[in-house]
Design a protein around this motif. Structure first.
Motif, PDB file in Angstrom:
ATOM      1  N   GLU A  37       0.821  -1.208   0.000  1.00 24.83           N
ATOM      2  CA  GLU A  37       0.000   0.000   0.000  1.00 24.83           C
ATOM      3  C   GLU A  37       0.857   1.261   0.000  1.00 24.83           C
ATOM      4  O   GLU A  37       0.581   2.215  -0.718  1.00 24.83           O
ATOM      5  N   GLU A  41       1.263   4.173  -2.915  1.00 26.88           N
ATOM      6  CA  GLU A  41       1.040   5.606  -2.707  1.00 26.88           C
ATOM      7  C   GLU A  41       2.245   6.437  -3.143  1.00 26.88           C
ATOM      8  O   GLU A  41       2.105   7.551  -3.643  1.00 26.88           O
ATOM      9  N   LYS A 170      -5.006   6.082  -2.961  1.00 25.20           N
ATOM     10  CA  LYS A 170      -5.620   7.096  -2.119  1.00 25.20           C
ATOM     11  C   LYS A 170      -5.271   8.491  -2.625  1.00 25.20           C
ATOM     12  O   LYS A 170      -4.113   8.794  -2.896  1.00 25.20           O
ATOM     13  N   ASN A 171      -6.318   9.328  -2.746  1.00 28.17           N
ATOM     14  CA  ASN A 171      -6.168  10.738  -3.150  1.00 28.17           C
ATOM     15  C   ASN A 171      -5.588  10.905  -4.552  1.00 28.17           C
ATOM     16  O   ASN A 171      -5.076  11.977  -4.887  1.00 28.17           O
TER      17      ASN A 171
END
Length: 268
Positions: A37, A41, A170-171
């Motif tokens: 993860e 990112e 994410k984002n």
């Protein structure tokens, strides 16, 4: 002399060997790989990908107070009214104006995402009677939640053709162009109003007509601010020839009254 030099060399050798034994051996452990993860990112952005911080919490409602004051017949005015006409509408209330974190389209619309990896392309239909959430983000003005992706508004309130589609990171969002029908689709803020009950004084005095030797008036009490509804009605009978009359706290002077019209002056 030779024995002394030999002894010195032997002693020096032992000292060097002892010093080497005292120095610890340094072992550098291998660097473990980053978790999947975290590695995902930290990976560089792909083509047409952007980082965008979007808060899924609602923006706080914006509220302001408006004071409404209105009288249709000012004090000191003398006017003739036909039978059945309102001679005085008195309106006074304080109203909260609440701007919700929502937007509403001015027309029904359709959005088609122009992507090569999806056939047929994702299409959504929107409606003017549906509200859409405005979410806080790093984009100026926030973003509009449209189905499973986000849109942005131009300064004039029209919907931009650039949409932001979530990725598995994410984002991180993918910028996708969209076909919008109609092209100039405009969104407006959703505003609600709330009248403070104790502040409202709203009533209407109507000249009903003349019946025999009496003048008939009707008083309607209303509630609801800018969207009023009648909550009470009452009829007043004033003897013809009364010099000064008082209706709902206001003083009037009747100059002429017939079955068809009234000539009346407001004194207070």
């Amino acid at each position: 002399m030779q024995r002394t030099v030999s002894a010195f060399i032997i002693c020096l050798s032992f000292c060097l060997l002892a010093g080497c034994k005292q120095q610890p051996k340094i072992i550098v452990p291998p660097v473990p790989p980053l978790p999947i993860e975290i590695a995902k990112e930290k990976a560089p952005l792909g083509k047409r990908e952007v980082r965008l911080n979007i808060s899924l919490t609602r923006q706080p409602d914006k509220c302001k107070l408006r004071k409404v004051r209105s009288q249709s017949m000012p004090t000191g005015t003398r006017i003739s009214y036909p039978a059945g006409a309102d001679i005085l509408r008195f309106l006074q209330y304080d109203e909260e104006i609440i701007t919700l974190p929502k937007m509403q389209a001015t027309r029904d619309f359709k959005i088609i995402l122009l992507t090569r990896d999806q056939n047929p392309p994702l299409t959504i239909n929107g409606y003017s009677n549906v509200t859409y959430e405005i979410l806080e983000s790093s984009q100026p003005g926030g973003v509009v939640l449209l189905d499973s992706f986000f849109g942005t508004l131009n300064e004039d309130g029209t919907l931009s053709p650039t949409m932001f589609v979530p990725t598995d990171r994410k984002n991180v969002f993918r910028k996708v162009q969209a076909e919008i029908t109609p092209k100039k689709l405009r969104f407006k803020k959703v505003i609600r109003t709330n009248v403070l009950p104790d502040s409202e004084h709203h009533y209407v005095i109507r000249f009903v007509g003349k019946k025999g030797m009496t003048i008939l008036f009707e008083i309607r009490h209303l509630e609801g601010g800018s969207r009023p509804k009648v909550v009470n009605r009452q009829t007043m009978e004033i003897p013809l020839g009364t010099p000064l009359i008082e209706i709902n706290g206001h003083r009037f002077k009747v100059h002429t009254a017939t079955t068809e019209f009234i000539d009346i002056e407001r004194l207070s």
